[in-house]
Design a protein around this motif. Sequence first.
Motif, PDB file in Angstrom:
ATOM      1  N   PRO A  13     -30.064  26.667 -10.738  1.00  0.00           N
ATOM      2  CA  PRO A  13     -31.012  25.619 -11.128  1.00  0.00           C
ATOM      3  C   PRO A  13     -31.036  24.459 -10.142  1.00  0.00           C
ATOM      4  O   PRO A  13     -32.007  23.721 -10.066  1.00  0.00           O
ATOM      5  CB  PRO A  13     -30.506  25.165 -12.500  1.00  0.00           C
ATOM      6  CG  PRO A  13     -29.088  25.586 -12.552  1.00  0.00           C
ATOM      7  CD  PRO A  13     -28.979  26.804 -11.682  1.00  0.00           C
ATOM      8  N   MET A  14     -29.989  24.293  -9.348  1.00  0.00           N
ATOM      9  CA  MET A  14     -29.953  23.196  -8.384  1.00  0.00           C
ATOM     10  C   MET A  14     -30.774  23.506  -7.140  1.00  0.00           C
ATOM     11  O   MET A  14     -31.009  22.635  -6.314  1.00  0.00           O
ATOM     12  CB  MET A  14     -28.506  22.880  -7.990  1.00  0.00           C
ATOM     13  CG  MET A  14     -27.642  22.465  -9.161  1.00  0.00           C
ATOM     14  SD  MET A  14     -28.374  21.188 -10.200  1.00  0.00           S
ATOM     15  CE  MET A  14     -28.274  19.806  -9.106  1.00  0.00           C
ATOM     16  N   SER A  15     -31.224  24.752  -6.995  1.00  0.00           N
ATOM     17  CA  SER A  15     -32.007  25.108  -5.819  1.00  0.00           C
ATOM     18  C   SER A  15     -33.491  24.794  -6.004  1.00  0.00           C
ATOM     19  O   SER A  15     -34.271  24.944  -5.067  1.00  0.00           O
ATOM     20  CB  SER A  15     -31.824  26.589  -5.487  1.00  0.00           C
ATOM     21  OG  SER A  15     -32.382  27.387  -6.509  1.00  0.00           O
ATOM     22  N   ALA A  16     -33.885  24.360  -7.191  1.00  0.00           N
ATOM     23  CA  ALA A  16     -35.279  23.998  -7.435  1.00  0.00           C
ATOM     24  C   ALA A  16     -35.641  22.792  -6.568  1.00  0.00           C
ATOM     25  O   ALA A  16     -34.782  21.991  -6.195  1.00  0.00           O
ATOM     26  CB  ALA A  16     -35.484  23.673  -8.910  1.00  0.00           C
ATOM     27  N   LEU A  17     -36.897  22.675  -6.253  1.00  0.00           N
ATOM     28  CA  LEU A  17     -37.340  21.550  -5.443  1.00  0.00           C
ATOM     29  C   LEU A  17     -37.064  20.231  -6.150  1.00  0.00           C
ATOM     30  O   LEU A  17     -37.305  20.090  -7.351  1.00  0.00           O
ATOM     31  CB  LEU A  17     -38.836  21.671  -5.152  1.00  0.00           C
ATOM     32  CG  LEU A  17     -39.250  22.816  -4.251  1.00  0.00           C
ATOM     33  CD1 LEU A  17     -40.765  22.853  -4.137  1.00  0.00           C
ATOM     34  CD2 LEU A  17     -38.617  22.695  -2.889  1.00  0.00           C
TER      35      LEU A  17
END
Length: 67
Positions: A13-17
């Motif tokens: 989830p931390m890789s979302a923009l």
Amino acid sequence: MPDLTEAVHLSDPMSALEPVPNPGCDVCTSLGQQREEARVMGNMTTVTDCNVEIRRHPHKMQKRWSA
């Protein structure tokens, strides 16, 4: 019956923009700096909080035309 022995791959989830601070906005600039300082310290809770605040920070819309 399906084979349930394969590993499950979940997305990070931390890789979302992340939201981009609005240029020229002191509040957004400050939140962006706080976010980067928190990231360096490994404080992902504060990184997430700053992202939420940047997304929610209101900016006045420019009038496209006047009546």
